[in-house]
Write a protein that holds these residues in place. Structure first.
Motif, PDB file in Angstrom:
ATOM      1  N   SER A  78      33.936  14.035  43.353  1.00  0.00           N
ATOM      2  CA  SER A  78      33.996  12.754  44.062  1.00  0.00           C
ATOM      3  C   SER A  78      34.506  11.647  43.148  1.00  0.00           C
ATOM      4  O   SER A  78      35.315  10.801  43.559  1.00  0.00           O
ATOM      5  CB  SER A  78      32.618  12.384  44.611  1.00  0.00           C
ATOM      6  N   ASP A  79      34.021  11.637  41.894  1.00  0.00           N
ATOM      7  CA  ASP A  79      34.514  10.652  40.927  1.00  0.00           C
ATOM      8  C   ASP A  79      36.000  10.854  40.662  1.00  0.00           C
ATOM      9  O   ASP A  79      36.756   9.882  40.514  1.00  0.00           O
ATOM     10  CB  ASP A  79      33.735  10.782  39.619  1.00  0.00           C
ATOM     11  N   ARG A  80      36.435  12.106  40.625  1.00  0.00           N
ATOM     12  CA  ARG A  80      37.848  12.406  40.382  1.00  0.00           C
ATOM     13  C   ARG A  80      38.706  11.916  41.552  1.00  0.00           C
ATOM     14  O   ARG A  80      39.797  11.371  41.367  1.00  0.00           O
ATOM     15  CB  ARG A  80      38.029  13.909  40.158  1.00  0.00           C
ATOM     16  N   VAL A  81      38.210  12.134  42.771  1.00  0.00           N
ATOM     17  CA  VAL A  81      38.927  11.669  43.961  1.00  0.00           C
ATOM     18  C   VAL A  81      39.065  10.145  43.936  1.00  0.00           C
ATOM     19  O   VAL A  81      40.144   9.591  44.184  1.00  0.00           O
ATOM     20  CB  VAL A  81      38.205  12.132  45.241  1.00  0.00           C
ATOM     21  N   ALA A  82      37.972   9.458  43.646  1.00  0.00           N
ATOM     22  CA  ALA A  82      38.007   8.000  43.626  1.00  0.00           C
ATOM     23  C   ALA A  82      38.967   7.480  42.559  1.00  0.00           C
ATOM     24  O   ALA A  82      39.742   6.540  42.809  1.00  0.00           O
ATOM     25  CB  ALA A  82      36.601   7.444  43.392  1.00  0.00           C
ATOM     26  N   ALA A  83      38.943   8.101  41.379  1.00  0.00           N
ATOM     27  CA  ALA A  83      39.829   7.657  40.299  1.00  0.00           C
ATOM     28  C   ALA A  83      41.293   7.883  40.662  1.00  0.00           C
ATOM     29  O   ALA A  83      42.158   7.020  40.414  1.00  0.00           O
ATOM     30  CB  ALA A  83      39.479   8.394  39.009  1.00  0.00           C
ATOM     31  N   ALA A  84      41.598   9.027  41.243  1.00  0.00           N
ATOM     32  CA  ALA A  84      42.979   9.319  41.625  1.00  0.00           C
ATOM     33  C   ALA A  84      43.468   8.363  42.704  1.00  0.00           C
ATOM     34  O   ALA A  84      44.618   7.911  42.683  1.00  0.00           O
ATOM     35  CB  ALA A  84      43.087  10.763  42.104  1.00  0.00           C
TER      36      ALA A  84
END
Length: 249
Positions: A78-84
């Motif tokens: 989820s953190d990776r999705v938000a950062a991308a």
């Protein structure tokens, strides 16, 4: 629904049971590319792969896809999705984001489309999907997460929705009646995703090891769309062989 949606697939090479999992070959194409193809086939918006490593980005771009590199030390998908999404769309053109796991190479594109349906209700912050459990062994298997909700009647497409009350590894609810296998893909309103990743880990989240409980503890609303099939998740070498069999040309 009226929201402008984008699909983001988080992917990282670190895997204890299947090293370099996103790049595992499935009939000449890396697994992450197979997932990307399924997400493109869903036809709900652009598809972006959020990569922890350059090797994944190179594989996606070689297939014609879009990829964004993210910090490999981010704690969750989820953190990776938000950062991308912040990097790819700083202007906020997309107000809904679908998070599809990078280890679902045989997922039905209809399941990806279904996860957006609950967001047609403006009161819903996050949407996800589940399928009724038909294998008796899954009822007591702690690796099969159960979504606890009251489903509406299925429509002609086999899709219904209900408000999530809880998610658990236990056999729940007790008593007679169906149980539902939670499928870990999500559709977030953009603001809900940013709120979610800013929250500290929840008490129940840490106890059950289920990230979505953080949202419920914080009072966010999650609705569940009911679909008919559970996609194969690739976690171990045996799963990879099953995926190769399912996707054999």
């Amino acid at each position: 629904m009226s929201a402008t949606a984008i699909v983001v697939i988080p992917a990282r090479l670190a895997s204890t049971r299947l090293p370099n999992k996103p790049l595992a070959d499935i009939h000449g194409r890396p697994m992450i590319v197979r997932v990307w193809e399924r997400a493109v086939a869903a036809g709900i918006g652009p598809v972006l792969v959020a990569c922890a490593e350059e090797a994944i980005a190179e594989a996606v771009r070689a297939a014609g896809g879009e990829a964004v590199l993210t910090d490999p030390d981010l704690p969750s998908g989820s953190d990776r999705v938000a950062a991308a999404l912040r990097a790819f769309d700083p202007a906020g053109r997309y107000d809904a984001v679908v998070n599809v796991q990078g280890d679902l190479p045989a997922i039905d594109p209809a399941v990806i489309r279904a996860v957006l349906l609950p967001l047609s209700d403006p009161a819903v912050d996050i949407a996800t999907v589940a399928a009724e459990i038909v294998d008796p062994d899954e009822r007591t298997n702690p690796n099969v997460v159960k979504a606890v909700f009251v489903p509406a009647a299925m429509d002609g497409r086999g899709i219904a929705a209900g408000r999530a009350l809880y998610f658990t590894r236990a056999t729940a609810p007790s008593g007679e009646g169906p149980l539902f296998h939670h499928i870990g893909i999500y559709a977030y309103r953009r603001a809900a995703l940013e709120r979610f990743v800013a929250l500290p880990p929840g008490v129940l989240e840490q106890r059950e090891r289920l990230e979505q409980l953080r949202a419920l503890e914080a009072g966010m609303r999650i609705d569940v769309a009911v679909v008919r099939t559970v996609p194969l998740g690739v976690d171990a070498p045996a799963d990879l062989e099953r995926a190769r069999s399912l996707l054999a040309p």
